[in-house]
Design a protein around this motif. Structure first.
Motif: not given
Ligand code: ADP
Ligand code: TRP
Length: 321
Positions: A14, A16-17, A20, A143, A145, A179-182, A189-192
């Motif tokens: 995605h 964010g990945n 980030g 990223g 996180d 792009a530290a936290a898209v 914060k975008m996350s699966k």
């Molecule tokens: P998710 O939170 O979707 O499960 P991952 O933990 O697999 O994503 O993250 C894979 C990489 O992408 C890591 O280096 C993480 O810091 C980065 N990352 C994930 N989501 C973001 C985001 N919203 N903004 C910036 N970096 C991100």
């Protein structure tokens, strides 16, 4: 300088990945010796379908190569092709205070969301420390996180060095502030794990729909919006559109007259164009999976010989040899 990063094969890539972690990692491959891997051991803490794990692993390989990882410049491999990392994780785990892991935000967040944690999820920062330390890594692009996990890695390395003598290099996290936290479709914060992702290589219609569903407020198009810089679509547009175009949209929103629908449409178009070359490369690579496998094998053999040397150093230092 040695650069290292990993990404779990836990679902579709995605925005964010990409912004980030993947883009910064790709940019760094000209600046030193880059080691990038697919963290399939890590995916075992949350994914229990072997066929899915294999499919996701190949998907991440395609994604990374399509986005610009150059196997001539970077060593690219599957984590499990260097099983030495699990042995190092044991050497490290015996020096890791429980409190250090109990303080990890990513663990606490998952528990707070009601996930019933297994020991692997709790201990995962120790495996991540082994991933980093076993390649004598200096720089870890991630990223925001993941920053705490790199700090945990440093703490563990310091403890090992104090206990058994100088063995490990202390790594630094590298975080791109823009792009530290898209943000995702809901502004968080975008996350699966939040279900708010926008994919890079998904189906066109579905991606368009996700952009059109970005959460906005109910102000009319005519109203000037002094907080235009905080608008979710503007934030995302700054990532995928040229800076002057993103600035024009931001200004139009600020003075009033630009509707959110038009802004979202433009955002989708820029997103789609931004990744069009990568999309074509990915389709091409998907027709040559043998080639992709051989890139990963070659990477694994380079990574493994480096890892074996560092593990030997750690075994000797700790009296295990
Ligand atoms: P998710 O939170 O979707 O499960 P991952 O933990 O697999 O994503 O993250 C894979 C990489 O992408 C890591 O280096 C993480 O810091 C980065 N990352 C994930 N989501 C973001 C985001 N919203 N903004 C910036 N970096 C991100
Ligand atoms: N924990 C990282 C994530 O979930 C992936 C990862 C595993 C990693 N080992 C690593 C990242 C080592 C950087 C360095 O995104």
């Amino acid at each position: 300088m040695r650069i290292l990063s990993g990404i779990q094969p836990s679902g579709a890539l995605h925005l964010g990945n990409f912004f980030g972690m993947m883009k910064p990692a790709i940019e760094l491959q000209d600046r030193g010796e880059a080691y990038y891997f697919i963290a399939n051991y890590h995916s075992m803490t949350s994914l229990y379908d072997p066929a899915q794990r294999r499919a996701n692993t190949m998907d991440v390989a395609l994604d990374f190569l399509a986005c610009g990882l150059d196997p001539v410049k970077s060593v690219f491999f599957k984590q499990s092709d260097v099983p030495e990392v699990t042995e190092l994780a044991w050497l490290l785990t015996t020096l890791t205070p429980m409190g250090l892991l109990e303080r990890c935000h990513s663990f606490k967040d998952k528990v707070a969301k009601g996930l019933s944690p297994n020991h692997g999820l709790f201990a995962y920062p120790v495996l991540m420390a082994a991933d980093i330390l076993i390649y004598d890594s200096n720089t870890v692009p991630v990223g925001r996180d993941q920053k705490q996990h790199v700090e945990v890695t440093r703490d563990i390395a310091i403890k090992f060095n104090e206990t058994y003598g100088d063995t490990f290099i202390l790594p630094e996290p590298q975080i791109k502030e823009n792009a530290a936290a898209v943000p995702g479709t809901d502004g968080q914060k975008m996350s699966k794990s939040y279900g708010n992702t926008i994919e890079i290589f998904g189906d066109e219609k579905i991606i368009r729909k996700k952009f059109m569903s970005l959460v906005m407020d109910s102000r009319t198009p005519a109203e000037p919006k002094l907080d235009a810089h905080e608008n979710l679509a503007v934030k995302l547009l700054k990532l995928v559109a040229p800076a002057d175009i993103a600035a024009q949209f931001e200004d139009r929103l600020r003075v009033g007259g630009l509707g959110y629908g038009d802004l979202k449409k433009a955002l989708f178009e820029h997103h789609w164009n931004y990744f069009s070359a990568a999309r074509a490369r990915r389709a091409e690579l998907a027709g040559h999976l043998d080639h992709v496998e051989s890139i990963l094998w070659e990477g694994a053999s380079k990574a493994r010989s480096l890892a074996q040397g560092v593990l030997k150093r750690a075994r000797r230092a700790s009296g295990i040899d």
